[in-house]
Motif scaffolding. Structure first.
Motif, short mmCIF file in Angstrom:
data_model
loop_
_atom_site.label_atom_id
_atom_site.label_comp_id
_atom_site.label_asym_id
_atom_site.label_seq_id
_atom_site.Cartn_x
_atom_site.Cartn_y
_atom_site.Cartn_z
N LYS A 43 42.10 40.63 43.83
CA LYS A 43 43.28 40.52 44.71
C LYS A 43 43.15 39.27 45.58
O LYS A 43 44.11 38.55 45.77
N LYS A 44 41.94 39.01 46.11
CA LYS A 44 41.76 37.83 46.96
C LYS A 44 42.01 36.54 46.20
O LYS A 44 42.42 35.54 46.76
N GLU B 288 46.61 53.15 45.01
CA GLU B 288 47.70 52.16 45.05
C GLU B 288 47.71 51.41 46.39
O GLU B 288 48.21 50.30 46.47
N LEU C 60 45.51 49.91 47.70
CA LEU C 60 44.77 48.64 47.59
C LEU C 60 45.59 47.58 46.85
O LEU C 60 45.09 46.50 46.57
N GLY C 61 46.82 47.92 46.52
CA GLY C 61 47.69 46.93 45.86
C GLY C 61 47.47 46.85 44.36
O GLY C 61 47.70 45.80 43.76
N VAL C 62 47.01 47.96 43.76
CA VAL C 62 46.79 47.95 42.31
C VAL C 62 47.80 48.86 41.61
O VAL C 62 48.32 49.80 42.21
N ILE D 15 38.22 44.95 42.51
CA ILE D 15 39.59 44.99 43.04
C ILE D 15 39.71 44.03 44.23
O ILE D 15 40.62 43.19 44.28
N GLN E 37 44.33 33.14 39.10
CA GLN E 37 45.67 33.25 39.67
C GLN E 37 46.66 33.80 38.63
O GLN E 37 46.80 33.23 37.54
N LYS F 1 34.71 42.72 50.38
CA LYS F 1 35.70 42.94 51.43
C LYS F 1 35.48 41.99 52.62
O LYS F 1 36.43 41.58 53.26
N GLU G 203 46.47 40.00 39.19
CA GLU G 203 47.12 41.31 39.27
C GLU G 203 46.14 42.34 38.72
O GLU G 203 45.50 42.09 37.69
N VAL G 204 46.05 43.49 39.37
CA VAL G 204 45.05 44.47 38.96
C VAL G 204 45.70 45.82 38.65
O VAL G 204 46.59 46.28 39.37
N LYS H 267 46.23 39.12 34.50
CA LYS H 267 46.36 40.58 34.59
C LYS H 267 45.05 41.24 34.14
O LYS H 267 44.65 41.06 32.98
#
Ligand code: ASP
Length: 307
Positions: free
Chosen positions: A181-182, A201, A203-205, A177, A157, A14, A186-187, A160
Motif C-alpha cells: 500500500k505504501k 478491508e 487496511l484498504g485491501v 499489505i 505502482q 508500519k 493494489e492489494v 495488483k
C-alpha cells in the motif's frame, strides 16, 4: 534521494516511510550486484558485532541474515532458544542483557510474542531488527518480497497483488499489505473466510473468497503457508479439502489468459497451497526471493548501522 533511514530499529513496515523503503530497495540493488561478483564480501560492517537471537524455528531467515552479516564483514554470534538457558527459565531481558554485556551492536530477533522486539528497544542501546514477532510483522520478508516484485515487474505502482492463504495467522501478510500500500500497489487478500481477519478491508485491501477470481485479477500471487502451529482450533475440515479449494495448480494457471508471477515466502507445503508443478514452474520466482533476501538484509543492516 534520502541517504538515511528515518528509524534506528526495523520493527515493522508500519513504522517506516515510502522513502525509507525506496532507499532500502536502491541499496539492495547495489548489494545484489556485489554478491554476484567473484569476491562477494565488502568491509562495510567491519568492527560491528551482530547477535542473531531466534526464539522460534527458522531456516531461510536465520541463514539469510547470517550470510548478509558475513558478506558485510560483521562479527556474528548466533543464539537459538532450543539450545539455550531460556529452557532453564531465564527471562528474555536477562538473556539479551547477557548477550549485550558481550558488546553487541545490533540484535536480529525472532520471537513468538507480538511486540517482543519493541520491548527490547526500550531496554537496550543496540539497533534491533524484527525477524518475525508472532502473528504481527516480518518486515524483512515484506522488503524482499517487494524488492523481488520490483525487479521482476519494474515498478510496484498500480500492480495488483493477491495474498492467498492463511492471512489470519501470517505476519508476512500484514507486513506485505503495509509495504505494498505504501508503494502504490493494489492489494487483495484471498482465503477461506475463517482464515481472513475480520475488518481486514479497513487496511484498504480487497477481499475475495474464490481463488480462481483472485488469480484472474492479479499480476502477482503471493501464496502463504497454512500456519498449523499457530492454529488453536480447526479453521477448515482437512488439509486435503483446503488444497482442493485453495491449492494452486498448473491447470489453473494455464486457464488464465495472461502472465502471472507466483511467490511464496517458504517453507512451502507442496501439494497443499501450491502443487510442485507450479512451485517449480517458469511462473515462480520463489528462489529469486531467497537470493534477494540476502541483498535486502545487507541493505537493512548497512543502513541501520549508519543511523
Ligand atoms: N517464513 C515465514 C515466517 O517466518 C513464513 C512461514 O513460516 O510460513 O513467517
Amino acid at each position: 534521494m534520502q541517504q538515511k533511514l528515518s528509524v534506528r530499529h526495523l520493527l515493522g513496515i508500519k513504522d517506516i516511510t515510502p522513502d525509507d523503503i525506496a532507499l532500502i530497495f536502491d541499496t539492495a540493488a547495489n548489494f545484489k550486484e556485489v554478491i554476484n561478483r567473484p569476491i562477494k564480501k565488502v568491509p562495510s560492517l567491519r568492527d560491528i558485532t551482530i547477535a542473531n537471537i531466534f526464539f522460534e524455528n527458522s531456516t531461510r531467515t536465520r541463514l539469510s541474515f547470517e550470510l548478509a552479516e558475513k558478506r558485510l564483514s560483521a562479527d556474528v554470534v548466533n543464539f537459538s532458544s532450543s539450545n539455550s538457558s531460556v529452557k532453564k527459565g531465564e527471562t528474555l531481558l536477562d538473556t539479551v542483557n547477557n548477550i549485550l554485556a558481550m558488546k553487541v551492536d545490533m540484535v536480529v530477533m525472532r520471537h513468538a510474542s507480538v511486540g517482543a522486539p519493541h520491548f527490547l528497544t526500550q531496554h537496550i542501546k543496540a539497533n534491533v531488527i524484527n525477524a518475525g514477532d508472532g502473528t504481527h510483522e516480518h518486515p524483512t520478508q515484506a522488503l524482499l518480497d517487494g524488492f523481488s516484485m520490483l525487479q521482476k515487474l519494474g515498478s510496484l505502482q498500480g500492480k495488483k497483488v493477491a495474498i492467498i492463504g492463511d492471512i489470519l495467522h501470517s505476519r508476512v501478510a500484514l507486513s506485505n499489505i503495509f509495504l505494498l500500500k505504501k508503494m502504490g500497489a493494489e492489494v487483495m487478500v484471498c482465503g477461506p473466510k475463517t482464515l481472513l481477519p475480520r475488518h481486514i478491508e479497513a487496511l484498504g485491501v480487497k477481499v475475495e473468497l474464490e481463488v480462481k477470481k483472485a488469480l484472474q485479477w492479479c499480476d502477482v500471487a503471493n501464496v502463504l503457508r497454512i500456519q498449523l502451529e499457530r492454529q488453536q482450533i480447526k479453521y477448515f475440515p482437512s488439509l486435503r479439502e483446503y488444497s482442493l479449494y485453495y491449492g494452486i495448480n498448473k491447470k489453473m494457471l494455464s486457464e488464465l489468459d495472461k502472465e502471472i508471477v507466483i511467490m511464496h515466502p517458504g517453507p512451502i507445503n507442496r501439494g497443499v497451497e501450491l502443487s510442485s508443478d507450479v512451485a517449480d514452474s517458469e511462473h515462480s520466482i520463489i528462489l529469486e526471493q531467497v537470493e534477494n533476501g540476502v541483498a535486502v538484509r545487507m541493505a537493512v543492516l548497512y543502513l541501520l548501522a549508519q543511523s
